[in-house]
Design an enzyme around this catalytic site. Structure first.
Site, PDB file in Angstrom:
ATOM      1  N   ASP A  61       0.818  -1.215   0.000  1.00 19.77           N
ATOM      2  CA  ASP A  61       0.000   0.000   0.000  1.00 19.77           C
ATOM      3  C   ASP A  61       0.851   1.263   0.000  1.00 19.77           C
ATOM      4  O   ASP A  61       2.026   1.237   0.329  1.00 19.77           O
ATOM      5  CB  ASP A  61      -0.883   0.029   1.248  1.00 19.77           C
ATOM      6  CG  ASP A  61      -2.021  -0.960   1.144  1.00 19.77           C
ATOM      7  OD1 ASP A  61      -2.341  -1.382   0.020  1.00 19.77           O
ATOM      8  OD2 ASP A  61      -2.592  -1.304   2.196  1.00 19.77           O
ATOM      9  N   TYR A 119       6.698  -9.345   7.875  1.00 23.10           N
ATOM     10  CA  TYR A 119       6.487  -7.903   8.021  1.00 23.10           C
ATOM     11  C   TYR A 119       6.834  -7.485   9.439  1.00 23.10           C
ATOM     12  O   TYR A 119       6.681  -8.279  10.382  1.00 23.10           O
ATOM     13  CB  TYR A 119       5.010  -7.550   7.790  1.00 23.10           C
ATOM     14  CG  TYR A 119       4.587  -7.481   6.339  1.00 23.10           C
ATOM     15  CD1 TYR A 119       4.684  -6.287   5.632  1.00 23.10           C
ATOM     16  CD2 TYR A 119       4.073  -8.593   5.681  1.00 23.10           C
ATOM     17  CE1 TYR A 119       4.280  -6.207   4.304  1.00 23.10           C
ATOM     18  CE2 TYR A 119       3.673  -8.524   4.346  1.00 23.10           C
ATOM     19  CZ  TYR A 119       3.781  -7.323   3.671  1.00 23.10           C
ATOM     20  OH  TYR A 119       3.389  -7.242   2.350  1.00 23.10           O
TER      21      TYR A 119
END
Lengths: 254, 254
Positions: A61, A119
């Protein structure tokens, strides 16, 4: 001697990169926004001309960073990997760097060959913001008990249907089951780091996992409520989507 | 009830701040450039009105950062320290933060009361630049032997005339003797950190010390040559002034 491309000359290169996501609207090329893929297309066109194919290891994103992101590049151009790496680092914007470039088999695909990804999510947990972390960490000024959150987060680990932790759009169809291999919440001074490894991630999955843990920190969810939230298979049962700025793709495993 | 200032009401507040130096032309107010002092003047005028006096703990150059910087603020305004801190953090640019605000004696002066200061200098020692460190560390792509440099740097420690490590301008007059209390060169992964504590610093002193050590790394100076360079009392004998971006004022001791 002019180089005449031939199917037999087709090469596949694996580029390992890092980027500061503040400038980019994620990886994938878009009509009206600057993306990491566009930065590579532009630089590669200058270095090896037209006629190459780029595949990124994931969509990311706007505002999400990458300590490690992988791209596979198919081309017939004979440029040696080390020279390509050096040239890209000259032509790319300062917000992207190529850390490694190597030859791989032609069946390798940056996205589909990936076994797991990790992540991290950075939370600056101090009453006062840090001038050095604007856009690089979520600023959360209230107390965070990292041990409590680490315990609660263990409910994420395992093979689950993560529908509750997914922003549904036309991208996410079919099976929403993923296997989370590990989740941890640790602290280094005022920085709290959430770390998650999984075989795959749904759209906004990490950010909703983080937002749900922050609800636990606020006492709005009980620490033992996460299994129920997973079970519900309903996005509205989970916490909000945490800001993009704290999120970093940290490792890609093949 | 209107507050009528009186000499007896004069307060002295110590503000401990941090700032990202990329935006600022140092601390001291200037005609045509944005400085940290100007940011504080503007914010304070909004919060407590006119009529205050600000003293910074040191001049700093354009692009130099501060993990810790101290300001003394004299005012007759009765605002409680905690309220002033919160208001400043709302009014200041995101590149500055006030970490602490407390009442001190009226004879306290941010600069003259200072016993010692510590600077760090960050060097990103990797073949490839980091997208996250543009403006925050010097990028040095060639090998650096931190142990060799740490040994060589011990010659800086002690009471010396540091004329060789000073950019002479009209600001530096009189005695150029300073006492360096400690100097170290350490590594954390690809980041090499030089750390120096002294009772005072001359103009560009740390940056010239760093530039000289980089000359040692390049084999242009011998590791045992630093005492000669100090002895020479000549700026031209030392190495170049390293870039501002790697420098951070790290600690101010009173």
């Amino acid at each position: 001697m002019q180089h005449i491309p031939d199917e037999r000359d087709l090469r596949n290169l694996l580029l390992t990169i890092s980027y500061d996501g503040r400038q980019f609207h994620g990886w994938q090329i878009q009509q009206n926004a600057y993306t990491v893929q566009e930065a590579f297309q532009t630089a590669l066109t200058k270095i090896i001309g037209e006629g190459f194919d780029l595949k990124g290891c994931s969509r990311t994103d706007t505002g999400v960073h990458a300590n490690m992101y992988c791209i596979s590049l198919k081309t017939t151009h004979p440029i040696p990997p080390e020279r390509l790496k050096a040239a890209l680092n000259r032509w790319l914007p300062l917000s992207v760097a190529v850390n490694d470039c190597r030859e791989v088999g032609t069946d390798f695909h940056a996205r589909y060959s990936c076994k797991s990804k990790e992540y991290i999510y950075k939370i600056w947990n101090s009453e006062v913001r840090s001038p050095f972390l604007e856009g690089y960490a979520l600023h959360y000024r209230y107390p965070l008990d990292e041990k409590l959150l680490n315990d609660a987060s263990q409910a994420y680990v395992g093979r689950h249907d993560f529908t509750s932790f997914c922003t549904l759009d036309n991208r996410e169809q079919g099976d929403l089951t993923r296997t989370v291999k590990a989740f941890s919440v640790t602290r280094e001074g005022d920085m709290v780091i959430m770390r998650v490894e999984a075989d795959g991630f749904l759209y906004n999955m990490v950010r909703i996992m983080v937002g749900t843990l922050l609800r636990v920190a606020q006492g709005k969810f009980r620490p033992d409520q996460i299994p129920e939230i997973i079970e519900s298979r309903s996005r509205s049962c989970a916490g909000p989507t945490a800001q993009a700025c704290g999120l970093y793709l940290n490792k890609v495993n093949y």
